[in-house]
Write a protein that holds these residues in place. Structure first.
Motif, PDB file in Angstrom:
ATOM      1  N   SER A  17     -25.678  -8.025  18.098  1.00 58.36           N
ATOM      2  CA  SER A  17     -25.044  -6.723  18.031  1.00 58.36           C
ATOM      3  C   SER A  17     -26.047  -5.631  18.383  1.00 58.36           C
ATOM      4  O   SER A  17     -27.242  -5.751  18.076  1.00 58.36           O
ATOM      5  N   VAL A  18     -25.577  -4.576  19.033  1.00 56.91           N
ATOM      6  CA  VAL A  18     -26.424  -3.415  19.295  1.00 56.91           C
ATOM      7  C   VAL A  18     -26.792  -2.797  17.950  1.00 56.91           C
ATOM      8  O   VAL A  18     -25.907  -2.508  17.138  1.00 56.91           O
ATOM      9  N   PRO A  19     -28.077  -2.594  17.686  1.00 56.49           N
ATOM     10  CA  PRO A  19     -28.491  -2.089  16.370  1.00 56.49           C
ATOM     11  C   PRO A  19     -27.780  -0.786  15.990  1.00 56.49           C
ATOM     12  O   PRO A  19     -27.702   0.149  16.789  1.00 56.49           O
ATOM     13  N   GLY A  20     -27.272  -0.765  14.782  1.00 58.47           N
ATOM     14  CA  GLY A  20     -26.701   0.453  14.228  1.00 58.47           C
ATOM     15  C   GLY A  20     -25.279   0.772  14.640  1.00 58.47           C
ATOM     16  O   GLY A  20     -24.653   1.677  14.061  1.00 58.47           O
ATOM     17  N   MET A  21     -24.706   0.041  15.607  1.00 59.14           N
ATOM     18  CA  MET A  21     -23.370   0.398  16.076  1.00 59.14           C
ATOM     19  C   MET A  21     -22.295   0.061  15.038  1.00 59.14           C
ATOM     20  O   MET A  21     -21.317   0.810  14.887  1.00 59.14           O
ATOM     21  N   SER A  22     -22.464  -1.038  14.316  1.00 61.06           N
ATOM     22  CA  SER A  22     -21.465  -1.361  13.289  1.00 61.06           C
ATOM     23  C   SER A  22     -21.483  -0.319  12.173  1.00 61.06           C
ATOM     24  O   SER A  22     -20.434   0.003  11.600  1.00 61.06           O
ATOM     25  N   VAL A  23     -22.668   0.225  11.876  1.00 63.61           N
ATOM     26  CA  VAL A  23     -22.771   1.285  10.869  1.00 63.61           C
ATOM     27  C   VAL A  23     -22.080   2.549  11.371  1.00 63.61           C
ATOM     28  O   VAL A  23     -21.341   3.210  10.622  1.00 63.61           O
ATOM     29  N   LEU A  24     -22.306   2.899  12.634  1.00 57.78           N
ATOM     30  CA  LEU A  24     -21.648   4.069  13.222  1.00 57.78           C
ATOM     31  C   LEU A  24     -20.140   3.920  13.146  1.00 57.78           C
ATOM     32  O   LEU A  24     -19.426   4.859  12.732  1.00 57.78           O
ATOM     33  N   PHE A  25     -19.622   2.762  13.524  1.00 56.56           N
ATOM     34  CA  PHE A  25     -18.174   2.549  13.505  1.00 56.56           C
ATOM     35  C   PHE A  25     -17.628   2.593  12.075  1.00 56.56           C
ATOM     36  O   PHE A  25     -16.535   3.113  11.827  1.00 56.56           O
ATOM     37  N   ALA A  26     -18.386   2.057  11.129  1.00 54.18           N
ATOM     38  CA  ALA A  26     -17.940   2.075   9.740  1.00 54.18           C
ATOM     39  C   ALA A  26     -17.865   3.508   9.216  1.00 54.18           C
ATOM     40  O   ALA A  26     -16.932   3.866   8.487  1.00 54.18           O
ATOM     41  N   ARG A  27     -18.821   4.346   9.573  1.00 55.04           N
ATOM     42  CA  ARG A  27     -18.804   5.735   9.129  1.00 55.04           C
ATOM     43  C   ARG A  27     -17.645   6.500   9.765  1.00 55.04           C
ATOM     44  O   ARG A  27     -17.020   7.352   9.129  1.00 55.04           O
ATOM     45  N   ILE A  28     -17.361   6.215  11.045  1.00 53.33           N
ATOM     46  CA  ILE A  28     -16.203   6.848  11.685  1.00 53.33           C
ATOM     47  C   ILE A  28     -14.916   6.415  10.987  1.00 53.33           C
ATOM     48  O   ILE A  28     -14.014   7.226  10.737  1.00 53.33           O
ATOM     49  N   ALA A  29     -14.831   5.123  10.642  1.00 45.54           N
ATOM     50  CA  ALA A  29     -13.645   4.620   9.934  1.00 45.54           C
ATOM     51  C   ALA A  29     -13.507   5.269   8.559  1.00 45.54           C
ATOM     52  O   ALA A  29     -12.387   5.503   8.090  1.00 45.54           O
ATOM     53  N   ASP A  30     -14.632   5.575   7.913  1.00 48.44           N
ATOM     54  CA  ASP A  30     -14.574   6.259   6.618  1.00 48.44           C
ATOM     55  C   ASP A  30     -14.043   7.687   6.780  1.00 48.44           C
ATOM     56  O   ASP A  30     -13.286   8.174   5.932  1.00 48.44           O
ATOM     57  N   LEU A  31     -14.453   8.350   7.863  1.00 46.88           N
ATOM     58  CA  LEU A  31     -13.997   9.720   8.109  1.00 46.88           C
ATOM     59  C   LEU A  31     -12.513   9.769   8.444  1.00 46.88           C
ATOM     60  O   LEU A  31     -11.799  10.675   8.012  1.00 46.88           O
ATOM     61  N   PHE A  32     -12.061   8.781   9.213  1.00 49.54           N
ATOM     62  CA  PHE A  32     -10.674   8.751   9.677  1.00 49.54           C
ATOM     63  C   PHE A  32     -10.057   7.411   9.273  1.00 49.54           C
ATOM     64  O   PHE A  32     -10.009   6.473  10.080  1.00 49.54           O
ATOM     65  N   PRO A  33      -9.595   7.288   8.033  1.00 50.78           N
ATOM     66  CA  PRO A  33      -9.106   5.989   7.527  1.00 50.78           C
ATOM     67  C   PRO A  33      -7.944   5.404   8.328  1.00 50.78           C
ATOM     68  O   PRO A  33      -7.792   4.178   8.385  1.00 50.78           O
ATOM     69  N   ASP A  34      -7.121   6.253   8.935  1.00 55.41           N
ATOM     70  CA  ASP A  34      -5.979   5.748   9.696  1.00 55.41           C
ATOM     71  C   ASP A  34      -6.305   5.508  11.167  1.00 55.41           C
ATOM     72  O   ASP A  34      -5.421   5.089  11.932  1.00 55.41           O
ATOM     73  N   ALA A  35      -7.542   5.763  11.563  1.00 53.60           N
ATOM     74  CA  ALA A  35      -7.881   5.700  12.991  1.00 53.60           C
ATOM     75  C   ALA A  35      -7.882   4.257  13.503  1.00 53.60           C
ATOM     76  O   ALA A  35      -8.556   3.398  12.934  1.00 53.60           O
ATOM     77  N   PRO A  36      -7.148   3.971  14.581  1.00 50.52           N
ATOM     78  CA  PRO A  36      -7.203   2.639  15.190  1.00 50.52           C
ATOM     79  C   PRO A  36      -8.411   2.523  16.117  1.00 50.52           C
ATOM     80  O   PRO A  36      -8.854   3.507  16.720  1.00 50.52           O
TER      81      PRO A  36
END
Length: 389
Positions: free
Chosen positions: A224-243
């Motif tokens: 995995s590209v370092p840190g990308m899963s963390v970035l996506f998880a934080r975006i998902a936290d900001l927008f819980p309904d975001a697909p």
């Protein structure tokens, strides 16, 4: 109590439906000749290989792909291929096995959503009710896959938001299923992300390395590209309904490998929108940028009230493609994130010299956030997203 079957029609937006610029008839004579020669050669190979595997006792099975939908309709995609009797659909395997899959064209497929069958398909330009084919022992209406084994259906059915289950069945095989992500109308933000070198390290700009990683590398060893899963998880936290839509130029042949990677590395799950590499009579093989543009346009039309965050890398043409999307749909792109490749991930003399041979950043009114890792992008992008929730 009897269920009411779900009306469905064949979609014409995913396969063999390129824009006018990509159509074969608008190409120069030499290119038309070469592409038709390759297409005819592929057709001969396909027919010959089908004859061989049928003699070996292989028969069609369904490879189900993750679908998505709105509250009113759903996009369902699968592929029929020839396989031995005891083979399993969706099993994790090296890419070379998927690339050598032999399409089972014109195969009858029954589909259902949460146990409710689909009962209409579009044949040519007219929608008809298919008669039951008793010779195949099918218990209801069916759809028919295309010349490369693909089946792309639009089911017109109101579903509650969340994850539903789509089931496909063909003669002599047990039913197989895939998730269907129904996007709620309340979702105002969606994420469209590339895969290669954006979330998964494949070194796509270096052809031989990309080929090795795609075809021969053990799928469990993909990094995995370092840190990308963390970035996506934080975006998902900001927008819980975001697909999360994973829009990639990788072929459908390696769908199972990418799907397992997303799950194993902690990325938010969502539909995969990949590319068909089989040469088509009308369109040949769609270019990477054209594939992404057309699918992005489809998503813009499917979710007219949604704004999108576009995530990609500068190793191929994501910056230019994303800038084009932002220009075509003003106000619909919330932000663009571009992961910058290191010199080691770029080809030729540029790597030796410690330079990069990557795409320049997009020129657009939409804010663009860059970084070599997800953590770098997170530091500047997250405050902006918080301010524009």
């Amino acid at each position: 109590m009897a269920t009411v079957p779900i009306p469905a029609r064949t979609a014409v937006t995913t396969f063999d439906a390129a824009s006018k610029r990509e159509r074969l008839e608008v190409k120069p004579p030499l290119i038309r000749f070469m592409r038709r020669t390759i297409t005819n050669g592929f057709g001969i190979w396909s027919k010959a290989s089908c004859m061989v595997v049928r003699r070996l006792g292989w028969y069609p099975r369904v490879e189900p792909y993750v679908g998505y939908g709105t509250g009113d309709y759903s996009r369902l995609i699968c592929r029929t291929v020839y396989a031995p009797e005891h083979s399993q659909s969706g099993a994790l395997s090296r890419g070379i096995r998927g690339m050598l899959a032999i399409p089972a064209s014109r195969t009858h497929v029954q589909a259902s959503i949460d146990g409710v069958p689909l009962n209409t398909v579009q044949v040519g330009v007219s929608e008809v009710y298919d008669k039951v084919d008793r010779s195949r022992d099918l218990g209801g209406e069916y759809a028919i896959s295309d010349s490369s084994g693909y089946l792309d259906l639009v089911a017109e059915h109101r579903l509650s938001p969340g994850i539903h289950r789509v089931t496909y069945s063909v003669n002599r095989r047990k039913p197989v299923g895939a998730n269907l992500y129904t996007i709620p109308a309340s979702a105002k933000v969606g994420i469209i992300s590339d895969v290669d070198d954006t979330i998964m390290i494949t070194q796509a700009p270096v052809i031989w390395k990309a080929a090795w990683n795609l075809l021969f590398l053990d799928p469990k060893k993909k990094a995995s590209v370092p840190g990308m899963s963390v970035l996506f998880a934080r975006i998902a936290d900001l927008f819980p309904d975001a697909p999360f839509f994973y829009l990639s130029t990788s072929p459908w042949n390696v769908e199972s490998s990418i799907r397992h990677f997303i799950t194993d590395h902690g990325f938010p799950e969502g539909p995969l929108l990949l590319r068909d590499l089989d040469p088509r009579p009308k369109t040949f093989v769609p270019s990477g940028p054209q594939h992404k543009l057309e699918f992005a346009e489809q998503l813009m039309a499917d979710f007219p009230d949604m704004k999108f965050i576009l995530v990609g890398d500068d190793g191929q043409k994501d910056p230019t493609t994303y800038a084009t999307i932002a220009r075509r749909y003003p106000g619909r792109v919330l932000a663009i994130a571009i992961r910058q490749l290191s010199p080691k991930e770029t080809p030729g003399l540029a790597s030796v010299a410690g330079l990069t041979s990557t795409q320049p950043m997009p020129v657009t009114d939409v804010p663009v956030f860059t970084g070599t890792t997800g953590s770098n992008i997170l530091k500047t992008m997250l405050p902006y997203l918080k301010a524009h929730m």
